[in-house]
Write a protein that holds these residues in place. Structure first.
Motif, short mmCIF file in Angstrom:
data_model
loop_
_atom_site.label_atom_id
_atom_site.label_comp_id
_atom_site.label_asym_id
_atom_site.label_seq_id
_atom_site.Cartn_x
_atom_site.Cartn_y
_atom_site.Cartn_z
N ASP A 2 39.14 124.93 -24.75
CA ASP A 2 40.32 124.39 -24.08
C ASP A 2 40.76 123.14 -24.82
N LYS A 3 41.91 122.60 -24.39
CA LYS A 3 42.40 121.35 -24.97
C LYS A 3 42.87 120.41 -23.88
N LEU A 4 42.65 119.13 -24.11
CA LEU A 4 43.15 118.10 -23.22
C LEU A 4 44.09 117.21 -24.02
N ASP A 85 36.41 111.68 -19.55
CA ASP A 85 37.21 111.69 -18.32
C ASP A 85 37.14 113.03 -17.60
N LEU A 86 36.81 114.09 -18.34
CA LEU A 86 36.72 115.43 -17.74
C LEU A 86 35.57 115.52 -16.74
N PRO A 90 28.63 109.73 -14.76
CA PRO A 90 27.96 109.25 -15.98
C PRO A 90 27.25 110.40 -16.70
N ALA A 91 27.29 110.35 -18.04
CA ALA A 91 26.74 111.42 -18.86
C ALA A 91 25.66 110.89 -19.79
N ASP A 112 29.17 102.01 -17.17
CA ASP A 112 29.24 102.80 -15.94
C ASP A 112 29.45 104.29 -16.21
N ARG A 113 29.81 104.63 -17.44
CA ARG A 113 30.09 106.02 -17.77
C ARG A 113 28.93 106.71 -18.49
#
Length: 247
Positions: A2-4, A85-86, A90-91, A112-113
């Motif tokens: 996909d694309k964002l 953002d997807l 947190p990752a 925080d992310r």
């Protein structure tokens, strides 16, 4: 795939695997793409684990829009943030080479992310310490007057190194200002890496501050770190970070 739509309308290609969190995100290297051995292998690993996973291409790389030579570290950093953002949570970032630099930036600027961090042959500040430091007077003059120098690469055609890449990179250094990690961090480095030295890995380890940071040196591993015997080492590092988070 996909694309964002990312910053300034850049179209960022990505592949997302549904699963349990924290999600694992692969950040590739300079002029590499998400179809590389490590990214695809880790996606398959995540599927087996039922783990959420994301891989993507920076602008000017792979299936994303734009020209490689128009990009700079800051652009690719912003592309990575757009991909994150997807996720909405947190990752665990897995950054390879330049992706190691970018993942360090994200962890410092947006803690925080980030739930955890794994770097593979991280190349922090390489535009300055690698390319600029190696240029002779003629190359520096060419960069100043023509805006680009083409540098031979063992991985294919010559790399166009632009004046913007060098100058913009100076705004993104991580080894020349405080670098704090309050998440579990695992760094992997091969002893036979022709592009990133063990000394660079030790410099990053020594510079970073945090309660849970470890560096593993793998004898004989090269920069790509994608031989069959290397891939389980990456899996183990990610699993160690996830176990630390679970505890």
């Amino acid at each position: 795939m996909d694309k964002l739509t990312g910053p300034e309308g850049r179209q960022i290609a990505f592949c997302r695997t549904a699963g349990e969190g924290p999600p694992v995100v692969f950040l590739g290297g300079f002029r590499s793409d998400m179809s590389g051995t490590k990214a695809v292998h880790l996606e398959a690993w995540a599927r087996r684990q039922g783990r959420a996973f994301l891989r993507f291409d920076y602008s000017g790389h792979g299936e994303s829009s734009g020209r490689f030579e128009d990009g700079a570290i800051g652009d690719w950093y912003e592309d990575a943030l757009a991909a994150l953002d997807l996720l909405g949570e947190p990752a665990v970032l897995v950054g390879s080479s330049m992706g190691g630099w970018i993942s360090c930036l994200i962890t410092r600027e947006h803690p925080d992310r980030v739930a955890g961090l794994v770097t593979i042959a991280a190349a922090p500040d390489f535009t300055e310490d690698g390319y600029w430091a190696s240029f002779d007077i003629a190359q520096r003059e060419t960069l100043a007057t023509q805006g680009v120098v083409h540098v031979p690469s063992q991985y294919g055609e010559a790399y166009p190194i632009t004046r913007r890449l060098i100058e913009e990179g100076r705004e993104r250094f991580v080894l020349r200002s405080p670098l704090r990690f309050d998440v579990p961090v695992r760094m992997l480095q091969g002893t036979d890496d022709p592009d990133v030295s063990v000394e660079t890995a030790l410099r990053l380890l020594g510079h970073a501050e945090g309660p849970d940071i470890r560096l593993t040196l793998v004898k004989g591993a090269d920069h790509r770190f994608s031989r069959p015997e290397n891939l389980p080492v990456i899996e183990a590092a990610i699993e160690e970070v996830l176990a630390s988070l679970a505890a």
